[in-house]
Enzyme design. Structure first.
Site, PDB file in Angstrom:
ATOM      1  N   GLU A  81      -8.482 -41.275  54.482  1.00 57.91           N
ATOM      2  CA  GLU A  81      -8.865 -40.890  53.125  1.00 57.91           C
ATOM      3  C   GLU A  81      -8.396 -41.924  52.105  1.00 57.91           C
ATOM      4  OE1 GLU A  81     -10.801 -38.501  52.496  1.00 57.91           O
ATOM      5  OE2 GLU A  81     -10.778 -37.385  54.389  1.00 57.91           O
ATOM      6  N   CYS A 144      -5.405 -29.779  52.941  1.00 56.69           N
ATOM      7  CA  CYS A 144      -5.263 -31.203  53.289  1.00 56.69           C
ATOM      8  C   CYS A 144      -5.115 -32.053  52.027  1.00 56.69           C
ATOM      9  CB  CYS A 144      -6.462 -31.675  54.109  1.00 56.69           C
ATOM     10  SG  CYS A 144      -6.499 -31.054  55.807  1.00 56.69           S
ATOM     11  N   HIS A 168      -8.132 -37.755  58.360  1.00 54.89           N
ATOM     12  CA  HIS A 168      -8.801 -36.566  58.875  1.00 54.89           C
ATOM     13  C   HIS A 168      -9.376 -36.848  60.264  1.00 54.89           C
ATOM     14  CE1 HIS A 168      -9.330 -34.107  55.009  1.00 54.89           C
ATOM     15  NE2 HIS A 168      -8.867 -33.285  55.926  1.00 54.89           N
TER      16      HIS A 168
END
Length: 218
Positions: A81, A144, A168
């Site tokens: 991310e 998350c 992820h």
């Protein structure tokens, strides 16, 4: 030796397993990573409590690098991310029954933080290993992202020497076998390999990583 903390999550959303947790356990129990002193922590899927558990693990292990890992069902690839945003917006309740809507994670905090992990390098390394991977610009707005933002805010305000970010992973095969709605998945062996590569790549990039680039929008 570089001190590395890998965090993952307990199962949630009616699932009995979480591939992030299983992969982190496998990496910790597998062959040592050269030059790495590895610690793990498993976080509750609960808004706020997960950040508290993360901070406690950082205080306990005093890492130089933190790699947080979570499950993103529906994705075909491992996705490091880029950005954490300052909003909780739950599509369904967390494991404590909390379901915040459009609430800030940190009142008055920056709108967003950029990861200080080497996102592009991780994706390249995963693809060279034959693992589907892609850069992601949204960690969504569930727990998350809550943990990702909490980590980066902690780095920005209390631990500017620390490098960290979020990764992820897709469902593992066992989670989709009996689903009526087809979902993409990845073998747990491949997810474990991906996490190991992400740690190795992040450690190798530490001399050139810039923690002061964490804040995106003041």
């Amino acid at each position: 030796m570089t001190r590395v903390l890998v965090t993952a999550f307990e199962p949630f959303g009616g699932e009995t397993i979480n591939p992030s947790q299983q992969a982190a356990q496998r990496v910790a129990q597998g062959p040592p990573i050269d030059g790495v002193e590895l610690a793990t922590a498993f976080l509750p899927v609960v808004f706020g409590d997960a950040i508290d558990a993360l901070k406690a693990a950082i205080a306990r292990h005093d890492p130089e690098l933190v790699v947080c890992v979570g499950e993103a069902g529906g994705r075909y690839a491992v996705t490091p991310e880029r950005v954490a945003v300052n909003v909780n917006d739950a599509p369904f309740p967390d494991n404590a029954g909390r379901a915040p809507v459009d609430e800030p994670i940190v009142a008055g905090g920056p709108v967003a933080y950029l990861s200080t992990l080497p996102v592009a390098e991780i994706v390249d390394a995963l693809r060279r290993a034959g693992i589907p991977a892609a850069k992601s610009s949204t960690a969504e707005n569930y727990v998350c992202n809550n943990v990702f933002y909490g980590l980066m805010h902690h780095i920005a305000t209390d631990r500017p020497d620390l490098v960290g970010g979020f990764l992820h992973v897709p469902y593992c095969h066992e989670q989709v076998l009996n689903r009526l709605d087809p979902q993409p998945s990845m073998s747990l062996d491949m997810i474990t390999q991906a996490l190991r590569i992400a740690v190795e790549t992040s450690v190798a990039a530490l001399p050139t990583t810039r923690p002061d680039a964490a804040t995106l929008v003041p």
